[in-house]
Design a protein around this motif. Structure first.
Motif, PDB file in Angstrom:
ATOM      1  N   GLY A  34      13.027 171.138  83.260  1.00 17.63           N
ATOM      2  CA  GLY A  34      11.853 171.936  83.591  1.00 17.63           C
ATOM      3  C   GLY A  34      10.685 171.733  82.647  1.00 17.63           C
ATOM      4  O   GLY A  34       9.743 172.526  82.653  1.00 17.63           O
ATOM      5  N   LEU A  35      10.723 170.677  81.859  1.00 16.81           N
ATOM      6  CA  LEU A  35       9.651 170.392  80.908  1.00 16.81           C
ATOM      7  C   LEU A  35       8.776 169.268  81.463  1.00 16.81           C
ATOM      8  O   LEU A  35       8.844 168.113  81.038  1.00 16.81           O
ATOM      9  N   ASP A  36       7.937 169.641  82.424  1.00 17.92           N
ATOM     10  CA  ASP A  36       7.109 168.661  83.114  1.00 17.92           C
ATOM     11  C   ASP A  36       6.084 168.005  82.201  1.00 17.92           C
ATOM     12  O   ASP A  36       5.686 166.867  82.430  1.00 17.92           O
ATOM     13  N   GLY A  37       5.661 168.666  81.160  1.00 14.95           N
ATOM     14  CA  GLY A  37       4.718 168.068  80.213  1.00 14.95           C
ATOM     15  C   GLY A  37       5.358 166.937  79.423  1.00 14.95           C
ATOM     16  O   GLY A  37       4.771 165.866  79.262  1.00 14.95           O
ATOM     17  N   PHE A  38       6.566 167.175  78.939  1.00 19.23           N
ATOM     18  CA  PHE A  38       7.302 166.124  78.239  1.00 19.23           C
ATOM     19  C   PHE A  38       7.580 164.967  79.197  1.00 19.23           C
ATOM     20  O   PHE A  38       7.465 163.802  78.820  1.00 19.23           O
ATOM     21  N   ALA A  39       7.968 165.308  80.434  1.00 21.07           N
ATOM     22  CA  ALA A  39       8.207 164.264  81.444  1.00 21.07           C
ATOM     23  C   ALA A  39       6.935 163.453  81.671  1.00 21.07           C
ATOM     24  O   ALA A  39       6.982 162.213  81.716  1.00 21.07           O
ATOM     25  N   ASN A  40       5.802 164.115  81.787  1.00 21.82           N
ATOM     26  CA  ASN A  40       4.521 163.428  81.977  1.00 21.82           C
ATOM     27  C   ASN A  40       4.239 162.481  80.814  1.00 21.82           C
ATOM     28  O   ASN A  40       3.812 161.343  81.009  1.00 21.82           O
ATOM     29  N   TRP A  41       4.467 162.959  79.604  1.00 24.38           N
ATOM     30  CA  TRP A  41       4.186 162.147  78.417  1.00 24.38           C
ATOM     31  C   TRP A  41       4.976 160.849  78.471  1.00 24.38           C
ATOM     32  O   TRP A  41       4.443 159.761  78.218  1.00 24.38           O
ATOM     33  N   TYR A  42       6.254 160.945  78.833  1.00 21.72           N
ATOM     34  CA  TYR A  42       7.091 159.748  78.885  1.00 21.72           C
ATOM     35  C   TYR A  42       6.834 158.889  80.118  1.00 21.72           C
ATOM     36  O   TYR A  42       7.016 157.670  80.074  1.00 21.72           O
ATOM     37  N   GLU A  43       6.406 159.476  81.212  1.00 22.13           N
ATOM     38  CA  GLU A  43       6.006 158.673  82.370  1.00 22.13           C
ATOM     39  C   GLU A  43       4.801 157.807  82.012  1.00 22.13           C
ATOM     40  O   GLU A  43       4.721 156.632  82.396  1.00 22.13           O
ATOM     41  N   ILE A  44       3.890 158.378  81.248  1.00 25.82           N
ATOM     42  CA  ILE A  44       2.721 157.605  80.807  1.00 25.82           C
ATOM     43  C   ILE A  44       3.151 156.540  79.802  1.00 25.82           C
ATOM     44  O   ILE A  44       2.654 155.407  79.840  1.00 25.82           O
ATOM     45  N   GLN A  45       4.108 156.874  78.938  1.00 24.03           N
ATOM     46  CA  GLN A  45       4.644 155.856  78.027  1.00 24.03           C
ATOM     47  C   GLN A  45       5.210 154.686  78.824  1.00 24.03           C
ATOM     48  O   GLN A  45       5.004 153.527  78.460  1.00 24.03           O
ATOM     49  N   ALA A  46       5.912 154.993  79.909  1.00 24.42           N
ATOM     50  CA  ALA A  46       6.489 153.938  80.749  1.00 24.42           C
ATOM     51  C   ALA A  46       5.380 153.044  81.315  1.00 24.42           C
ATOM     52  O   ALA A  46       5.510 151.814  81.319  1.00 24.42           O
ATOM     53  N   LYS A  47       4.301 153.650  81.782  1.00 20.09           N
ATOM     54  CA  LYS A  47       3.185 152.861  82.317  1.00 20.09           C
ATOM     55  C   LYS A  47       2.579 151.971  81.233  1.00 20.09           C
ATOM     56  O   LYS A  47       2.218 150.817  81.488  1.00 20.09           O
ATOM     57  N   GLU A  48       2.461 152.512  80.017  1.00 21.50           N
ATOM     58  CA  GLU A  48       1.921 151.711  78.914  1.00 21.50           C
ATOM     59  C   GLU A  48       2.804 150.502  78.633  1.00 21.50           C
ATOM     60  O   GLU A  48       2.300 149.398  78.415  1.00 21.50           O
ATOM     61  N   GLU A  49       4.114 150.719  78.633  1.00 18.19           N
ATOM     62  CA  GLU A  49       5.032 149.608  78.364  1.00 18.19           C
ATOM     63  C   GLU A  49       4.939 148.541  79.449  1.00 18.19           C
ATOM     64  O   GLU A  49       4.992 147.344  79.154  1.00 18.19           O
ATOM     65  N   GLN A  50       4.801 148.969  80.695  1.00 20.78           N
ATOM     66  CA  GLN A  50       4.616 148.011  81.781  1.00 20.78           C
ATOM     67  C   GLN A  50       3.335 147.207  81.568  1.00 20.78           C
ATOM     68  O   GLN A  50       3.309 145.990  81.783  1.00 20.78           O
ATOM     69  N   SER A  51       2.279 147.884  81.137  1.00 23.95           N
ATOM     70  CA  SER A  51       1.012 147.196  80.859  1.00 23.95           C
ATOM     71  C   SER A  51       1.170 146.193  79.719  1.00 23.95           C
ATOM     72  O   SER A  51       0.610 145.092  79.763  1.00 23.95           O
ATOM     73  N   HIS A  52       1.944 146.574  78.696  1.00 18.58           N
ATOM     74  CA  HIS A  52       2.176 145.653  77.581  1.00 18.58           C
ATOM     75  C   HIS A  52       2.888 144.395  78.080  1.00 18.58           C
ATOM     76  O   HIS A  52       2.535 143.275  77.702  1.00 18.58           O
ATOM     77  N   ALA A  53       3.884 144.590  78.941  1.00 19.52           N
ATOM     78  CA  ALA A  53       4.605 143.444  79.506  1.00 19.52           C
ATOM     79  C   ALA A  53       3.648 142.542  80.270  1.00 19.52           C
ATOM     80  O   ALA A  53       3.700 141.311  80.148  1.00 19.52           O
ATOM     81  N   MET A  54       2.775 143.141  81.041  1.00 21.80           N
ATOM     82  CA  MET A  54       1.848 142.352  81.852  1.00 21.80           C
ATOM     83  C   MET A  54       0.804 141.639  81.002  1.00 21.80           C
ATOM     84  O   MET A  54       0.356 140.540  81.354  1.00 21.80           O
ATOM     85  N   LEU A  55       0.415 142.235  79.874  1.00 23.48           N
ATOM     86  CA  LEU A  55      -0.507 141.549  78.967  1.00 23.48           C
ATOM     87  C   LEU A  55       0.133 140.273  78.426  1.00 23.48           C
ATOM     88  O   LEU A  55      -0.511 139.218  78.361  1.00 23.48           O
ATOM     89  N   ILE A  56       1.393 140.361  78.046  1.00 24.40           N
ATOM     90  CA  ILE A  56       2.088 139.186  77.529  1.00 24.40           C
ATOM     91  C   ILE A  56       2.296 138.167  78.642  1.00 24.40           C
ATOM     92  O   ILE A  56       2.118 136.961  78.439  1.00 24.40           O
ATOM     93  N   TYR A  57       2.656 138.639  79.820  1.00 22.55           N
ATOM     94  CA  TYR A  57       2.823 137.792  81.003  1.00 22.55           C
ATOM     95  C   TYR A  57       1.543 136.983  81.257  1.00 22.55           C
ATOM     96  O   TYR A  57       1.573 135.759  81.413  1.00 22.55           O
ATOM     97  N   GLU A  58       0.419 137.691  81.273  1.00 21.51           N
ATOM     98  CA  GLU A  58      -0.871 137.047  81.512  1.00 21.51           C
ATOM     99  C   GLU A  58      -1.224 136.071  80.384  1.00 21.51           C
ATOM    100  O   GLU A  58      -1.727 134.977  80.629  1.00 21.51           O
ATOM    101  N   TYR A  59      -0.950 136.466  79.154  1.00 23.36           N
ATOM    102  CA  TYR A  59      -1.234 135.596  78.012  1.00 23.36           C
ATOM    103  C   TYR A  59      -0.463 134.288  78.122  1.00 23.36           C
ATOM    104  O   TYR A  59      -1.025 133.201  77.912  1.00 23.36           O
ATOM    105  N   LEU A  60       0.806 134.378  78.451  1.00 19.67           N
ATOM    106  CA  LEU A  60       1.607 133.158  78.598  1.00 19.67           C
ATOM    107  C   LEU A  60       1.059 132.279  79.711  1.00 19.67           C
ATOM    108  O   LEU A  60       0.908 131.063  79.539  1.00 19.67           O
ATOM    109  N   HIS A  61       0.742 132.876  80.848  1.00 23.53           N
ATOM    110  CA  HIS A  61       0.186 132.093  81.955  1.00 23.53           C
ATOM    111  C   HIS A  61      -1.159 131.466  81.571  1.00 23.53           C
ATOM    112  O   HIS A  61      -1.421 130.306  81.910  1.00 23.53           O
TER     113      HIS A  61
END
Length: 169
Positions: A34-61
């Motif tokens: 029932g801690l939707d704020g904590f859940a939100n914080w980590y959902e955004i962390q997940a999006k950031e990590e995906q973005s980090h992966a894509m930055l490296i993906y793009e850099y390699l390409h």
């Protein structure tokens, strides 16, 4: 690009996607409590990590390197109380910092200044990630035992919004 540097960067893409998966698992835990704020914080962390992966993906390409995507492991952490995921988050960020440092060292050993410059952003980012993770632990230690202050921290974390990282490749 040096083969070892390329391989380490390629592996880091998969590690970043695992990080996103881990943070979604943590968000799922907090959502179930029932801690939707904590859940939100980590959902955004997940999006950031995906973005980090894509930055490296793009850099390699952009540097003529092939990318190989591997299977992403299932997170294997279990959480007994509300602070456990926060400690796992900090431990994981410290691990990711060590991975970035390893890539940085490999790039420096072969005088790959372009990759070093690219990684400078990640080095700074990891400092921020570790501080944020440590701050969450401090807040939980200070306020987590009291329902009213836990509610306030949860409300604060619910206000976090996602912003795309700005890194010119």
């Amino acid at each position: 690009m040096d083969k070892k540097v390329s391989e380490l960067l390629n592996d880091q893409i998969n590690k970043e996607f695992y990080s996103a998966y881990l943070y979604l698992d943590i968000a799922n835990f907090y959502s179930s409590k029932g801690l939707d704020g904590f859940a939100n914080w980590y959902e955004i962390q997940a999006k950031e990590e995906q973005s980090h992966a894509m930055l490296i993906y793009e850099y390699l390409h952009n540097n003529g390197e092939n990318v190989t995507l591997e299977a992403i492991d299932k997170p294997d952490k279990t959480f007994k109380d509300l602070i456990d995921p926060l400690k796992v988050g900090l431990e994981h960020e410290e691990y990711v910092t060590s991975l970035i440092n390893t890539i940085y060292t490999a790039a420096r050993e072969v005088n790959d200044y372009r990759t070093i410059q690219f990684l400078d952003w990640f080095v700074k980012e990891q400092g921020e990630e570790e501080k944020n993770a440590a701050d969450l632990i401090t807040k939980m230690e200070l306020f987590g035992e009291d329902a009213r202050t836990l509610y306030m921290v949860n409300s604060e974390l619910a206000e976090r919004t996602y912003s795309e990282p700005s890194l010119t490749l």
